[in-house]
Design an enzyme around this catalytic site. Sequence first.
Site, PDB file in Angstrom:
ATOM      1  N   ASN A 111      38.743  22.972  61.294  1.00 21.83           N
ATOM      2  CA  ASN A 111      39.383  24.238  60.914  1.00 21.83           C
ATOM      3  C   ASN A 111      40.908  24.165  60.977  1.00 21.83           C
ATOM      4  OD1 ASN A 111      36.764  25.020  60.695  1.00 21.83           O
ATOM      5  ND2 ASN A 111      36.742  26.298  62.541  1.00 21.83           N
ATOM      6  N   HIS A 157      61.821  47.646  21.655  1.00 18.66           N
ATOM      7  CA  HIS A 157      60.591  47.996  20.914  1.00 18.66           C
ATOM      8  C   HIS A 157      60.309  47.011  19.778  1.00 18.66           C
ATOM      9  CE1 HIS A 157      60.945  52.062  22.791  1.00 18.66           C
ATOM     10  NE2 HIS A 157      62.225  51.838  22.599  1.00 18.66           N
ATOM     11  N   SER A 278      48.251  21.287  11.485  1.00 16.65           N
ATOM     12  CA  SER A 278      46.929  21.879  11.253  1.00 16.65           C
ATOM     13  C   SER A 278      46.046  20.832  10.598  1.00 16.65           C
ATOM     14  CB  SER A 278      47.081  23.089  10.344  1.00 16.65           C
ATOM     15  OG  SER A 278      45.868  23.362   9.689  1.00 16.65           O
ATOM     16  N   LYS A 284      51.588  23.162   7.775  1.00 15.80           N
ATOM     17  CA  LYS A 284      51.814  23.883   9.024  1.00 15.80           C
ATOM     18  C   LYS A 284      52.474  23.053  10.107  1.00 15.80           C
ATOM     19  CE  LYS A 284      50.183  27.314  10.403  1.00 15.80           C
ATOM     20  NZ  LYS A 284      49.073  28.057  10.991  1.00 15.80           N
ATOM     21  N   GLU A 291      52.347  28.440  22.834  1.00 17.05           N
ATOM     22  CA  GLU A 291      51.120  29.254  22.870  1.00 17.05           C
ATOM     23  C   GLU A 291      50.266  28.910  24.084  1.00 17.05           C
ATOM     24  OE1 GLU A 291      49.394  29.942  18.627  1.00 17.05           O
ATOM     25  OE2 GLU A 291      50.521  28.091  18.601  1.00 17.05           O
ATOM     26  N   TYR A 318      37.471  31.157  61.160  1.00 12.16           N
ATOM     27  CA  TYR A 318      37.153  30.385  59.960  1.00 12.16           C
ATOM     28  C   TYR A 318      35.799  30.802  59.390  1.00 12.16           C
ATOM     29  CZ  TYR A 318      35.972  26.661  56.745  1.00 12.16           C
ATOM     30  OH  TYR A 318      35.606  25.982  55.610  1.00 12.16           O
TER      31      TYR A 318
HETATM   32  N1  ARG Z   1      35.813  21.654  53.623  1.00 16.57           N
HETATM   33  C1  ARG Z   1      36.154  22.715  54.514  1.00 16.57           C
HETATM   34  C2  ARG Z   1      37.167  23.661  53.846  1.00 16.57           C
HETATM   35  O1  ARG Z   1      37.701  23.273  52.873  1.00 16.57           O
HETATM   36  C3  ARG Z   1      36.771  22.147  55.747  1.00 16.57           C
HETATM   37  C4  ARG Z   1      36.636  22.981  56.951  1.00 16.57           C
HETATM   38  C5  ARG Z   1      35.238  23.042  57.357  1.00 16.57           C
HETATM   39  N2  ARG Z   1      35.065  23.635  58.636  1.00 16.57           N
HETATM   40  C6  ARG Z   1      33.857  24.006  59.065  1.00 16.57           C
HETATM   41  N3  ARG Z   1      33.805  24.513  60.229  1.00 16.57           N
HETATM   42  N4  ARG Z   1      32.798  23.892  58.314  1.00 16.57           N
HETATM   43  O2  ARG Z   1      37.382  24.748  54.263  1.00 16.57           O
END
Ligand code: ARG
Length: 458
Positions: A111, A157, A278, A284, A291, A318
């Site tokens: 995490n 405009h 084109s 063209k 674009e 997380y």
């Molecule tokens: N692949 C996960 C992400 O991108 C990494 C973190 C995963 N952590 C966990 N506790 N499963 O977020």
Amino acid sequence: MSSKAWGGRFSEQPEAWVDEFNASIHFDKTLIQYDVQGSIAHATMLAKQGIISDTDCDQIIEGLNAILADYEQGKLALDVSLEDIHLNIEHELIKRIGDAGGRLHTGRSRNDQVATDMHLYTKAEVSQLIDLIISFQQTIVKIAESHIDTIMPGYTHLQRAQPISFAHHILTYYWMLERDKSRFQDSLKRIDISPLGAAALSGTTYPIDRHETQSLLDFSTIYENSMDAVSDRDYIVETLHNISLTMVHLSRFAEEIIFWSSAEANFITLSDAFSTGSSIMPQKKNPDMAELIRGKVGRTTGNLMSMLMTLKGLPLAYNKDMQEDKEGLFDAVHTLKGSLRIFEGMIDTMTVNVDHLQETVYNDFSNATELADYLVNKNVPFRNAHEIVGKIVLWAIQHNVYLLDVPLEQYQSAHESIEPDIYNYLKPENCISRRISHGSTGQEAVKKQLEIIKQNLN
Ligand code: ARG
């Protein structure tokens, strides 16, 4: 033993198609250099704190560098069942160096690891975007400097409004990009923060030194709350916003390029190198690059909306939803980088059709405000002057002429104070050069604008 880092608690393995859905390795391999960098800093700190031995640390660093080098040479096989870049690298490291590799994950979690990678990535990419914006601005300034005396119709405009200089028009985009640049620069203070050492969510019992990894990774500061460190994706939303707004600006400019290069306007000619043909109509020459840039704003804005929706209602800390933060950001960064490079090349090589622009502005009523101002200078109240000029314009339309061709008798019958100097007064060049107010299109004001720009532009 299961190949999964979390295999111990499981008695069944997911099937391949479940692994496939769960995995992020297809896209988070983009982070490999940052993952290795983060792990090296973490291992170095662990050794310094006496949590792992120096020998283990040396082996880890050597192993990680070798893995990165192999990846760069296309020699590292990535495995979907290992889910993501973090677990792929760790698995490979343990395969190569054994127990020392198994000690790397002490005092951290994926995490804080993924958050660290994303902070490093975003910081590096935002710095590159800022450099690309500056280069684009320099090209705009270069073009503006050679077109201070190029006159063209200014629009509101999408109707001809008042004569302006080409330099003044194009410098508007310099200022839009200046705000974009400053937004990116400002965002760095919220990106440049180390989450490393937050571990899973609550911190760790090991005597780690988060300031040490912060300084090894060259982050300006660290998160003060471990849960915030692993949950914060605001900087990704902010970067997506800044990218989207810059793309909106480029799409406005692209729209002008498309119009200017049409036969109807013929204000510029794009170089062949930035145009396409084109497959059916041999005559063209299409402004495809402009674009595409106009069109790509849809993707970047979509990515911003998608990230906002992913975060809405997410509880702390997380959640796997957060894996969805990557593809949109990578795509948006890639899109803006490409668009800035292409746009700069496109305008650097275009021809401004100076004579045609001049002819255009001689064949319209965009000097009508000047006629009103002329009367105001003769002490006619502006509202009355507006009415008188409206009538003259109507007469001219009915007689198929522009204001420079209205006979003097006609002018004088509209108002006795109009004298022969009116013809010189109404010339578009003079309309422009009489504009002396700060920030206006007059040559002197544009030169001052360029001076201010050049003081800022690094
Ligand atoms: N692949 C996960 C992400 O991108 C990494 C973190 C995963 N952590 C966990 N506790 N499963 O977020």
